[in-house]
Design a protein around this motif. Structure first.
Motif, PDB file in Angstrom:
ATOM      1  N   GLN A   1       0.514  -1.196   0.346  1.00  0.00           N
ATOM      2  CA  GLN A   1      -0.373   0.068  -0.002  1.00  0.00           C
ATOM      3  C   GLN A   1       1.026   1.303  -0.044  1.00  0.00           C
ATOM      4  O   GLN A   1       1.381   1.031   0.544  1.00  0.00           O
ATOM      5  N   VAL A   2       0.633   1.903  -1.506  1.00  0.00           N
ATOM      6  CA  VAL A   2       1.630   3.150  -0.804  1.00  0.00           C
ATOM      7  C   VAL A   2       0.873   4.311  -0.024  1.00  0.00           C
ATOM      8  O   VAL A   2      -0.262   4.546   0.398  1.00  0.00           O
ATOM      9  N   ASP A   3       1.885   4.869   0.284  1.00  0.00           N
ATOM     10  CA  ASP A   3       1.615   6.311   1.467  1.00  0.00           C
ATOM     11  C   ASP A   3       2.282   7.368   0.488  1.00  0.00           C
ATOM     12  O   ASP A   3       3.593   7.545   0.820  1.00  0.00           O
ATOM     13  N   LEU A   4       1.157   8.011   0.777  1.00  0.00           N
ATOM     14  CA  LEU A   4       1.642   9.656  -0.071  1.00  0.00           C
ATOM     15  C   LEU A   4       1.576  10.568   0.948  1.00  0.00           C
ATOM     16  O   LEU A   4       1.567  11.248   2.164  1.00  0.00           O
ATOM     17  N   LYS A   5       3.285  10.837   1.020  1.00  0.00           N
ATOM     18  CA  LYS A   5       3.904  11.727   2.419  1.00  0.00           C
ATOM     19  C   LYS A   5       3.534  13.174   1.967  1.00  0.00           C
ATOM     20  O   LYS A   5       2.422  14.250   3.556  1.00  0.00           O
ATOM     21  N   ASP A   6       3.470  13.685   0.881  1.00  0.00           N
ATOM     22  CA  ASP A   6       2.782  15.151   0.727  1.00  0.00           C
ATOM     23  C   ASP A   6       2.214  14.889  -0.441  1.00  0.00           C
ATOM     24  O   ASP A   6       3.144  15.218  -1.562  1.00  0.00           O
ATOM     25  N   SER A   7       1.681  15.893  -0.845  1.00  0.00           N
ATOM     26  CA  SER A   7       1.739  17.234  -2.538  1.00  0.00           C
ATOM     27  C   SER A   7       1.659  18.121  -2.271  1.00  0.00           C
ATOM     28  O   SER A   7       0.829  19.150  -1.500  1.00  0.00           O
ATOM     29  N   THR A   8       2.839  19.057  -3.167  1.00  0.00           N
ATOM     30  CA  THR A   8       3.095  20.178  -2.872  1.00  0.00           C
ATOM     31  C   THR A   8       2.758  21.200  -4.272  1.00  0.00           C
ATOM     32  O   THR A   8       3.530  20.687  -4.839  1.00  0.00           O
ATOM     33  N   GLN A   9       1.752  22.344  -4.023  1.00  0.00           N
ATOM     34  CA  GLN A   9       1.327  23.032  -5.102  1.00  0.00           C
ATOM     35  C   GLN A   9       2.607  24.011  -5.894  1.00  0.00           C
ATOM     36  O   GLN A   9       3.181  24.665  -4.420  1.00  0.00           O
ATOM     37  N   LYS A  10       3.238  23.984  -6.739  1.00  0.00           N
ATOM     38  CA  LYS A  10       4.483  24.800  -6.799  1.00  0.00           C
ATOM     39  C   LYS A  10       4.213  25.513  -8.477  1.00  0.00           C
ATOM     40  O   LYS A  10       3.295  24.806  -9.001  1.00  0.00           O
ATOM     41  N   SER A  11       4.648  26.644  -8.587  1.00  0.00           N
ATOM     42  CA  SER A  11       4.878  27.238 -10.397  1.00  0.00           C
ATOM     43  C   SER A  11       5.954  27.182 -10.510  1.00  0.00           C
ATOM     44  O   SER A  11       7.315  27.717 -10.333  1.00  0.00           O
ATOM     45  N   GLN A  12       6.529  27.146 -11.600  1.00  0.00           N
ATOM     46  CA  GLN A  12       7.921  28.013 -12.355  1.00  0.00           C
ATOM     47  C   GLN A  12       7.910  28.758 -13.773  1.00  0.00           C
ATOM     48  O   GLN A  12       7.468  27.584 -14.381  1.00  0.00           O
ATOM     49  N   GLY A  13       8.585  29.197 -13.994  1.00  0.00           N
ATOM     50  CA  GLY A  13       8.571  30.383 -15.217  1.00  0.00           C
ATOM     51  C   GLY A  13       7.011  29.821 -16.324  1.00  0.00           C
ATOM     52  O   GLY A  13       6.163  29.675 -17.077  1.00  0.00           O
ATOM     53  N   GLY A  14       5.578  30.579 -15.225  1.00  0.00           N
ATOM     54  CA  GLY A  14       5.003  30.961 -15.476  1.00  0.00           C
ATOM     55  C   GLY A  14       3.540  29.460 -15.557  1.00  0.00           C
ATOM     56  O   GLY A  14       1.981  29.218 -15.674  1.00  0.00           O
TER      57      GLY A  14
END
Length: 209
Positions: A161-174
């Motif tokens: 079973q996969v454990d999703l530690k984190d998911s963070t939104q980021k942006s680069q070059g628009g």
């Protein structure tokens, strides 16, 4: 003829021995006997002393010999212990090399399995494997794609079973994207071998009429 001696007859004085002479002789005899006894005792003591000294020297030599044998035995024991430690270190290095090689082969097969289950628009940036758990770091353009990736991994019999530690939104070059971290337990390290691409057959030459 008759001779007449008109001289006075000589009178010889007979001296009586001194009364103390026998005592002096006895004293001398006692002194001589005491001296002899003293000399005998002195010689006996000297002989006993030299005998004891010889025995002590003999015991000392035996102790020195025993100490030398003990030192030699300790040296041999130390050498055997050193060889034993070197052998253990060598076996440890050999086992470590084998384990690293095995883990390396398994890691390659695991990554091939992961790549097969990677959806489009999902990219992996980093991966590590410690023999039991696979850690993945990647990027995706949406949470739905991350969920699809997790579902694809859990469908495999190789992973748990996969454990999703984190998911963070980021942006680069628009551009906006999500960066995620996953931990995946590996249940079966024995995976199917990676299929090597088959070489293409050389085109056959056509005969001209």
């Amino acid at each position: 003829m008759i001779r007449i001696n008109l001289l006075k007859p000589e009178i010889k004085e007979v001296r009586e021995p001194a009364a103390g002479l026998p005592k002096v002789a006895k004293e001398r005899k006692k002194t001589s006997l005491g001296t002899i006894i003293f000399l005998v005792l002195l010689v006996s003591l000297a002989g006993y002393y030299f005998y004891q000294n010889w025995e002590m020297q003999k015991e000392k030599q035996l102790l020195e010999q025993a100490q030398q044998e003990k030192n030699q035995l300790q040296y041999v024991v130390a050498k055997l212990e050193e060889v034993k430690n070197q052998k253990a270190q060598l076996e440890l290095k050999i086992n470590l090399i084998r384990q690293l090689k095995s883990n390396q082969d398994i890691a390659v097969k695991i990554m091939d399995e992961i790549n097969r289950r990677l959806p489009d628009y999902v990219w992996l940036k980093d991966a590590s494997y410690d023999g039991q758990t696979l850690k993945l770091k990647g990027e995706a353009i949406s949470n739905n794609l991350i969920a699809d990736f997790i579902t694809n991994i859990e469908r495999s019999e190789t992973f748990g079973q996969v454990d999703l530690k984190d998911s963070t939104q980021k942006s680069q070059g628009g551009a906006v994207f999500l960066e995620f971290n996953l931990t995946v337990p590996v249940k079966k390290p024995q995976l199917q071998p990676i299929e090597q691409p088959k070489p293409k057959a050389a085109p056959q030459a056509t005969r001209r009429r």
